[in-house]
Design a protein around this motif. Structure first.
Motif, PDB file in Angstrom:
ATOM      1  N   UNK A  61       0.820  -1.213   0.000  1.00  0.00           N
ATOM      2  CA  UNK A  61       0.000   0.000   0.000  1.00  0.00           C
ATOM      3  C   UNK A  61       0.852   1.259   0.000  1.00  0.00           C
ATOM      4  N   UNK A  62       1.933   1.256   0.775  1.00  0.00           N
ATOM      5  CA  UNK A  62       2.823   2.422   0.798  1.00  0.00           C
ATOM      6  C   UNK A  62       3.420   2.640  -0.588  1.00  0.00           C
ATOM      7  N   UNK A  63       3.885   1.578  -1.217  1.00  0.00           N
ATOM      8  CA  UNK A  63       4.478   1.684  -2.556  1.00  0.00           C
ATOM      9  C   UNK A  63       3.439   2.088  -3.608  1.00  0.00           C
ATOM     10  N   UNK A  64       2.238   1.545  -3.479  1.00  0.00           N
ATOM     11  CA  UNK A  64       1.199   1.769  -4.485  1.00  0.00           C
ATOM     12  C   UNK A  64       0.509   3.119  -4.307  1.00  0.00           C
ATOM     13  N   UNK A  65       0.487   3.651  -3.096  1.00  0.00           N
ATOM     14  CA  UNK A  65      -0.262   4.893  -2.846  1.00  0.00           C
ATOM     15  C   UNK A  65       0.262   6.065  -3.690  1.00  0.00           C
ATOM     16  N   UNK A  66       1.526   6.043  -4.047  1.00  0.00           N
ATOM     17  CA  UNK A  66       2.077   7.127  -4.879  1.00  0.00           C
ATOM     18  C   UNK A  66       1.752   6.926  -6.362  1.00  0.00           C
ATOM     19  N   UNK A  67       1.154   5.800  -6.696  1.00  0.00           N
ATOM     20  CA  UNK A  67       0.910   5.484  -8.110  1.00  0.00           C
ATOM     21  C   UNK A  67      -0.574   5.477  -8.473  1.00  0.00           C
ATOM     22  N   UNK A  68      -1.442   5.810  -7.520  1.00  0.00           N
ATOM     23  CA  UNK A  68      -2.880   5.613  -7.782  1.00  0.00           C
ATOM     24  C   UNK A  68      -3.438   6.548  -8.848  1.00  0.00           C
ATOM     25  N   UNK A  69      -2.713   7.630  -9.160  1.00  0.00           N
ATOM     26  CA  UNK A  69      -3.196   8.530 -10.216  1.00  0.00           C
ATOM     27  C   UNK A  69      -2.409   8.369 -11.518  1.00  0.00           C
ATOM     28  N   UNK A  74       0.148   1.238 -17.383  1.00  0.00           N
ATOM     29  CA  UNK A  74       1.577   1.304 -17.068  1.00  0.00           C
ATOM     30  C   UNK A  74       1.857   0.652 -15.708  1.00  0.00           C
ATOM     31  N   UNK A  75       1.046   0.974 -14.724  1.00  0.00           N
ATOM     32  CA  UNK A  75       1.223   0.436 -13.368  1.00  0.00           C
ATOM     33  C   UNK A  75       1.103  -1.091 -13.386  1.00  0.00           C
ATOM     34  N   UNK A  76       0.133  -1.579 -14.163  1.00  0.00           N
ATOM     35  CA  UNK A  76      -0.103  -3.029 -14.248  1.00  0.00           C
ATOM     36  C   UNK A  76       1.079  -3.736 -14.924  1.00  0.00           C
ATOM     37  N   UNK A  77       1.595  -3.170 -16.014  1.00  0.00           N
ATOM     38  CA  UNK A  77       2.697  -3.829 -16.720  1.00  0.00           C
ATOM     39  C   UNK A  77       3.971  -3.867 -15.877  1.00  0.00           C
ATOM     40  N   UNK A  78       4.123  -2.921 -14.966  1.00  0.00           N
ATOM     41  CA  UNK A  78       5.290  -2.905 -14.076  1.00  0.00           C
ATOM     42  C   UNK A  78       5.125  -3.860 -12.892  1.00  0.00           C
ATOM     43  N   UNK A  79       3.942  -4.487 -12.767  1.00  0.00           N
ATOM     44  CA  UNK A  79       3.718  -5.451 -11.679  1.00  0.00           C
ATOM     45  C   UNK A  79       3.335  -4.829 -10.355  1.00  0.00           C
ATOM     46  N   UNK A  80       3.059  -3.517 -10.346  1.00  0.00           N
ATOM     47  CA  UNK A  80       2.743  -2.840  -9.090  1.00  0.00           C
ATOM     48  C   UNK A  80       1.375  -3.227  -8.527  1.00  0.00           C
ATOM     49  N   UNK A  81       0.538  -3.851  -9.342  1.00  0.00           N
ATOM     50  CA  UNK A  81      -0.798  -4.223  -8.859  1.00  0.00           C
ATOM     51  C   UNK A  81      -0.841  -5.636  -8.283  1.00  0.00           C
ATOM     52  N   UNK A  82       0.308  -6.284  -8.189  1.00  0.00           N
ATOM     53  CA  UNK A  82       0.355  -7.633  -7.610  1.00  0.00           C
ATOM     54  C   UNK A  82       0.520  -7.545  -6.099  1.00  0.00           C
ATOM     55  N   UNK A  83      -0.486  -8.021  -5.371  1.00  0.00           N
ATOM     56  CA  UNK A  83      -0.423  -8.001  -3.906  1.00  0.00           C
ATOM     57  C   UNK A  83       0.647  -8.951  -3.376  1.00  0.00           C
ATOM     58  N   UNK A  84       0.881 -10.023  -4.122  1.00  0.00           N
ATOM     59  CA  UNK A  84       1.839 -11.043  -3.706  1.00  0.00           C
ATOM     60  C   UNK A  84       2.485 -11.593  -4.971  1.00  0.00           C
ATOM     61  N   UNK A  85       3.793 -11.557  -5.026  1.00  0.00           N
ATOM     62  CA  UNK A  85       4.493 -11.999  -6.237  1.00  0.00           C
ATOM     63  C   UNK A  85       4.294 -13.481  -6.537  1.00  0.00           C
ATOM     64  N   UNK A  86       3.980 -14.282  -5.522  1.00  0.00           N
ATOM     65  CA  UNK A  86       3.830 -15.720  -5.747  1.00  0.00           C
ATOM     66  C   UNK A  86       2.382 -16.131  -5.998  1.00  0.00           C
TER      67      UNK A  86
END
Length: 195
Positions: A61-69, A74-86
């Motif tokens: 959430x801390x990492x993603x909060x700066x990206x919500x706008x 782009x955010x999805x392709x960078x993997x930022x929307x994955x809650x858990x990498x596994x």
């Protein structure tokens, strides 16, 4: 009545299957996730899995909060929307535990989330994966949910730090309400400052 059937394997590397049963409006998804998170955190209490789940979600959430706008493609392709990498959603491999999550909503009252399992007691690690799996399922189909979730998680962090621990019975209803209020305040403030 609406709900979801979630199939999980004891093997954490297996995909998790989330199947909707009935209709849940997109705006209701954050409510359901909040209620599930509060319930699982309450049930896990002081277990190591509870602190691990909180730490994982709060870091995301801390990492993603700066990206919500930012543009979500782009955010999805960078993997930022994955809650858990596994964590992967899909067909479960091997034997699976079936968990039925039911959402009951009486008019004028808060929705209630109930969990029914075939197992007598779902292991703590699998309970934590329920939260991650449902969150990921909503994220993949709803950008609005993905935009709101980091703010809700950070509000839960504040509630558990400043108001009361997850093990308190009041937290089952109060923590989700607190998260919704804080998120509403945040987005109203962001709208005012940008307008």
């Amino acid at each position: 009545m609406t709900g979801f059937e979630i199939q999980l394997s004891t093997d954490a590397s297996s995909p998790v299957m989330v199947s909707p049963q009935g209709e849940l409006p997109e705006y209701g998804q954050i409510w359901v996730w909040d209620l599930l998170y509060a319930r699982i955190m309450h049930e896990l209490g002081e277990a190591q899995e509870a602190s691990a789940l909180r730490e994982q979600l709060e870091l995301w959430a801390v990492n993603m909060s700066s990206k919500i706008y930012q543009p979500f493609d782009h955010v999805r392709t960078k993997g930022h929307l994955n809650l858990d990498e596994t964590l992967r959603l899909g067909e479960v491999t091997g034997p699976a535990e079936r968990v039925r999550l039911t959402v009951d909503a009486a008019t004028g009252e808060l929705p209630q989330v109930r969990l029914e399992t075939e197992a007598t007691d779902l292991p703590p690690a699998m309970r934590a994966r329920l939260v991650l799996a449902l969150g990921q399922y909503f994220i993949e189909g709803n950008d609005l949910f993905a935009r709101e979730l980091p703010i809700h998680i950070l509000a839960f962090r504040k509630y558990y730090a400043d108001v009361g621990p997850a093990g308190d019975p009041e937290s089952l209803e109060e923590a989700p309400l607190f998260a919704v209020r804080k998120a509403l305040e945040y987005f109203q403030s962001a709208t005012r400052s940008s307008g």
